[in-house]
Design a protein around this motif. Structure first.
Motif, mmCIF file in Angstrom:
data_model
loop_
_atom_site.group_PDB
_atom_site.id
_atom_site.type_symbol
_atom_site.label_atom_id
_atom_site.label_comp_id
_atom_site.label_asym_id
_atom_site.label_seq_id
_atom_site.Cartn_x
_atom_site.Cartn_y
_atom_site.Cartn_z
ATOM 1 N N GLU A 170 -3.435 -82.958 36.776
ATOM 2 C CA GLU A 170 -2.273 -83.488 36.072
ATOM 3 C C GLU A 170 -2.552 -83.926 34.634
ATOM 4 N N HIS A 171 -3.797 -83.904 34.227
ATOM 5 C CA HIS A 171 -4.168 -84.452 32.920
ATOM 6 C C HIS A 171 -3.638 -83.588 31.793
ATOM 7 N N PRO A 172 -3.157 -84.210 30.697
ATOM 8 C CA PRO A 172 -2.615 -83.431 29.581
ATOM 9 C C PRO A 172 -3.668 -82.728 28.720
ATOM 10 N N GLN A 189 -4.519 -79.336 24.498
ATOM 11 C CA GLN A 189 -4.006 -80.696 24.594
ATOM 12 C C GLN A 189 -2.490 -80.691 24.504
ATOM 13 N N MET A 190 -1.854 -81.153 25.570
ATOM 14 C CA MET A 190 -0.396 -81.254 25.583
ATOM 15 C C MET A 190 0.037 -82.524 24.852
ATOM 16 N N ARG A 193 0.693 -76.123 32.763
ATOM 17 C CA ARG A 193 -0.211 -75.847 33.876
ATOM 18 C C ARG A 193 0.413 -74.859 34.868
ATOM 19 N N THR A 195 2.962 -81.066 30.319
ATOM 20 C CA THR A 195 1.720 -80.732 31.012
ATOM 21 C C THR A 195 2.017 -79.928 32.271
ATOM 22 N N VAL A 226 -6.038 -79.935 29.052
ATOM 23 C CA VAL A 226 -6.125 -78.885 30.062
ATOM 24 C C VAL A 226 -7.262 -77.916 29.731
#
Length: 171
Positions: A98-100, A144-145, A84, A80, A102
């Protein structure tokens, strides 16, 4: 753990969706009295169906894996951060920090759709989201990571975003 609130939160409510690889379901943990009250009064619980055994089994396995090692969450965080960072350096506007999952903000519904279509032609599967899924004027592509992605795959994805973004005048 991530926010430093472990042991200070009385009720935890979550899904068995994307992060755990499930297709449906969720859970609530907390004091027995609260859980019992929710079982008696919560409309989603009262009108829900039993989860398929395969989903239950896979969720149990995922929890076992997460409890035995921090490797997978660390890989997701690493991937992530890499995605990013590269996307921001390229000039894209990302939502969140920080959320996976994105959101790549494009603001225009037609642009989000055509951008996602062109990425698919380059072997990158993402979804464009627009109204009514998100507010008008806030169309985006959601990426989505995963801990299963390699740095090389992420770089290929970012390179495709950059190529399409330049062609469409986004960056």
């Amino acid at each position: 753990e991530l926010t430093g609130t472990q042991g200070r939160v009385d009720i935890i409510n979550s899904t068995l969706g994307k992060a755990l690889g499930g297709a449906c379901g969720g859970y609530t943990t907390g004091p027995k009295e609260v859980v019992e009250l929710l079982r008696q009064r919560s409309r989603p619980y009262l009108f829900s169906n039993t989860m398929p055994p395969a989903v239950v089994g896979s969720a149990i396995k995922v929890f076992e894996l997460l409890m035995s090692s921090s490797e997978l969450p660390e890989l997701v965080a690493r991937n992530t951060k890499h995605f990013r960072s590269r996307m921001t350096e390229a000039g894209f506007t990302l939502s969140g920090t920080e959320h996976p999952i994105v959101p790549v903000m494009l603001y225009d519904a037609a642009l989000a759709t055509s951008f996602a279509d062109e990425l698919l032609q380059k072997g990158i599967y993402v979804i464009g989201f627009s109204f009514p899924v998100v507010p008008k004027g806030l169309a985006r592509i959601r990426v989505q990571m995963s801990g299963a992605h390699t740095i090389e795959q992420i770089d290929r994805c970012v390179d495709a975003f950059i190529e399409v973004g330049k062609a469409k005048g986004v960056i």
